[in-house]
Write a protein that holds these residues in place. Structure first.
Motif, mmCIF file in Angstrom:
data_model
loop_
_atom_site.group_PDB
_atom_site.id
_atom_site.type_symbol
_atom_site.label_atom_id
_atom_site.label_comp_id
_atom_site.label_asym_id
_atom_site.label_seq_id
_atom_site.Cartn_x
_atom_site.Cartn_y
_atom_site.Cartn_z
ATOM 1 N N ASN A 104 9.242 16.361 -13.261
ATOM 2 C CA ASN A 104 10.618 15.862 -13.233
ATOM 3 C C ASN A 104 10.583 14.412 -12.777
ATOM 4 O O ASN A 104 9.506 13.834 -12.617
ATOM 5 N N ASP A 105 11.721 13.802 -12.549
ATOM 6 C CA ASP A 105 11.776 12.368 -12.260
ATOM 7 C C ASP A 105 11.620 12.024 -10.784
ATOM 8 O O ASP A 105 11.906 10.900 -10.389
ATOM 9 N N SER A 106 11.184 12.945 -9.974
ATOM 10 C CA SER A 106 11.050 12.686 -8.546
ATOM 11 C C SER A 106 9.596 12.889 -8.136
ATOM 12 O O SER A 106 9.066 13.991 -8.260
ATOM 13 N N LEU A 107 8.956 11.800 -7.672
ATOM 14 C CA LEU A 107 7.571 11.924 -7.228
ATOM 15 C C LEU A 107 7.195 10.803 -6.278
ATOM 16 O O LEU A 107 7.890 9.797 -6.163
ATOM 17 N N TYR A 108 6.100 11.012 -5.575
ATOM 18 C CA TYR A 108 5.505 10.013 -4.688
ATOM 19 C C TYR A 108 4.054 9.832 -5.106
ATOM 20 O O TYR A 108 3.368 10.803 -5.403
ATOM 21 N N VAL A 109 3.601 8.586 -5.098
ATOM 22 C CA VAL A 109 2.206 8.288 -5.401
ATOM 23 C C VAL A 109 1.627 7.524 -4.215
ATOM 24 O O VAL A 109 2.233 6.570 -3.721
ATOM 25 N N PHE A 110 0.464 7.977 -3.754
ATOM 26 C CA PHE A 110 -0.271 7.320 -2.678
ATOM 27 C C PHE A 110 -1.649 6.971 -3.212
ATOM 28 O O PHE A 110 -2.292 7.789 -3.862
ATOM 29 N N MET A 111 -2.107 5.744 -2.916
ATOM 30 C CA MET A 111 -3.408 5.302 -3.393
ATOM 31 C C MET A 111 -4.154 4.628 -2.244
ATOM 32 O O MET A 111 -3.591 3.759 -1.572
ATOM 33 N N TRP A 112 -5.406 5.054 -2.015
ATOM 34 C CA TRP A 112 -6.253 4.473 -0.972
ATOM 35 C C TRP A 112 -7.497 3.873 -1.601
ATOM 36 O O TRP A 112 -8.133 4.503 -2.442
ATOM 37 N N THR A 113 -7.851 2.669 -1.171
ATOM 38 C CA THR A 113 -9.088 2.028 -1.633
ATOM 39 C C THR A 113 -10.267 2.643 -0.868
ATOM 40 O O THR A 113 -10.069 3.325 0.132
ATOM 41 N N PRO A 114 -11.496 2.376 -1.313
ATOM 42 C CA PRO A 114 -12.653 2.915 -0.592
ATOM 43 C C PRO A 114 -12.722 2.466 0.873
ATOM 44 O O PRO A 114 -13.258 3.180 1.708
ATOM 45 N N SER A 115 -12.144 1.307 1.194
ATOM 46 C CA SER A 115 -12.164 0.830 2.584
ATOM 47 C C SER A 115 -10.961 1.313 3.393
ATOM 48 O O SER A 115 -10.864 1.014 4.569
ATOM 49 N N GLY A 116 -10.030 2.012 2.758
ATOM 50 C CA GLY A 116 -8.922 2.602 3.502
ATOM 51 C C GLY A 116 -7.587 1.898 3.389
ATOM 52 O O GLY A 116 -6.623 2.304 4.019
ATOM 53 N N SER A 117 -7.485 0.853 2.585
ATOM 54 C CA SER A 117 -6.198 0.198 2.379
ATOM 55 C C SER A 117 -5.320 1.118 1.532
ATOM 56 O O SER A 117 -5.793 1.731 0.585
ATOM 57 N N LYS A 118 -4.022 1.219 1.881
ATOM 58 C CA LYS A 118 -3.148 2.175 1.213
ATOM 59 C C LYS A 118 -1.939 1.498 0.590
ATOM 60 O O LYS A 118 -1.397 0.538 1.122
ATOM 61 N N ALA A 119 -1.516 2.036 -0.552
ATOM 62 C CA ALA A 119 -0.265 1.638 -1.183
ATOM 63 C C ALA A 119 0.435 2.908 -1.596
ATOM 64 O O ALA A 119 -0.191 3.931 -1.882
ATOM 65 N N SER A 120 1.759 2.852 -1.619
ATOM 66 C CA SER A 120 2.525 4.029 -2.043
ATOM 67 C C SER A 120 3.806 3.589 -2.723
ATOM 68 O O SER A 120 4.257 2.468 -2.555
ATOM 69 N N ILE A 121 4.348 4.509 -3.497
ATOM 70 C CA ILE A 121 5.604 4.254 -4.191
ATOM 71 C C ILE A 121 6.306 5.593 -4.391
ATOM 72 O O ILE A 121 5.661 6.625 -4.537
ATOM 73 N N ALA A 122 7.615 5.541 -4.354
ATOM 74 C CA ALA A 122 8.429 6.729 -4.591
ATOM 75 C C ALA A 122 9.271 6.504 -5.838
ATOM 76 O O ALA A 122 9.778 5.403 -6.058
#
Length: 184
Positions: A163-181
């Motif tokens: 459906n149209d509701s989700l969260y994405v989390f992404m971590w680099t190998p060194s631990g930096s994180k980005a996310s979006i809803a």
């Protein structure tokens, strides 16, 4: 009696010296191990302080379960393609029946297994192409680097209707994180 007590004393002295030597060797090797661990930890911390990613945009095709996302390397370090398998991508979503799922998505440039994420193309300042360390997106041998200020257009496939509701989390190998809803 004098010779046997002398031999016993020498024997005890040799045992004490050997024990002392073993203790010194253990202390020295432990110190070297700790020094190496602290050095590696400092290197990783410095790198993670200067590594940063940002999710710029996201689009979803709910009927196919495919998500397209642009992620920019906004840090100071390149991330080599050989490390893409170490990037963690977590998707939290509700499927068509409304059931909440949390799913780790592995990297697979050839998209041979579902779920997967793969690189579609590389953008630099909004235009397709790269300046240095070009990524070769060959399915059998991806190589090159995701350099600072480059944006990866990636495809995420879940194999499920979304459906149209989700969260994405992404971590680099060194631990930096980005996310979006994404919500309707």
């Amino acid at each position: 009696m004098g010779l046997s007590s002398t031999l016993a004393t020498v024997f005890i002295a040799v045992i004490l010296i050997m024990g002392f030597s073993v203790n010194i060797l253990v202390i020295l090797s432990t110190t070297e191990l700790l020094r190496t661990a602290v050095r590696d930890s400092v290197i990783l911390n410095v790198k993670s302080l200067h590594e940063s990613i940002e999710i710029e945009s996201i689009a979803i095709n709910g009927s196919t379960g495919v998500i397209t996302m642009n992620v920019t390397n906004s840090g100071e370090y390149s991330i080599f393609a050989s490390k893409f398998e170490l990037i963690d991508l977590i998707l939290v979503y509700r499927n068509a029946r409304g059931i909440l799922h949390s799913l780790w998505i592995p990297f697979s440039q050839n998209g041979s297994s579902t779920p997967y994420w793969r690189v579609i193309r590389v953008l630099f300042r909004g235009e397709e192409g790269e300046l240095v360390n070009p990524l070769v997106l060959n399915e059998s041998n991806i190589r090159g680097a995701w350099d600072p200020q480059e944006t990866l257009e990636i495809e995420i496939s879940t194999g499920e209707v979304l459906n149209d509701s989700l969260y994405v989390f992404m971590w680099t190998p060194s631990g930096s994180k980005a996310s979006i809803a994404l919500s309707p």
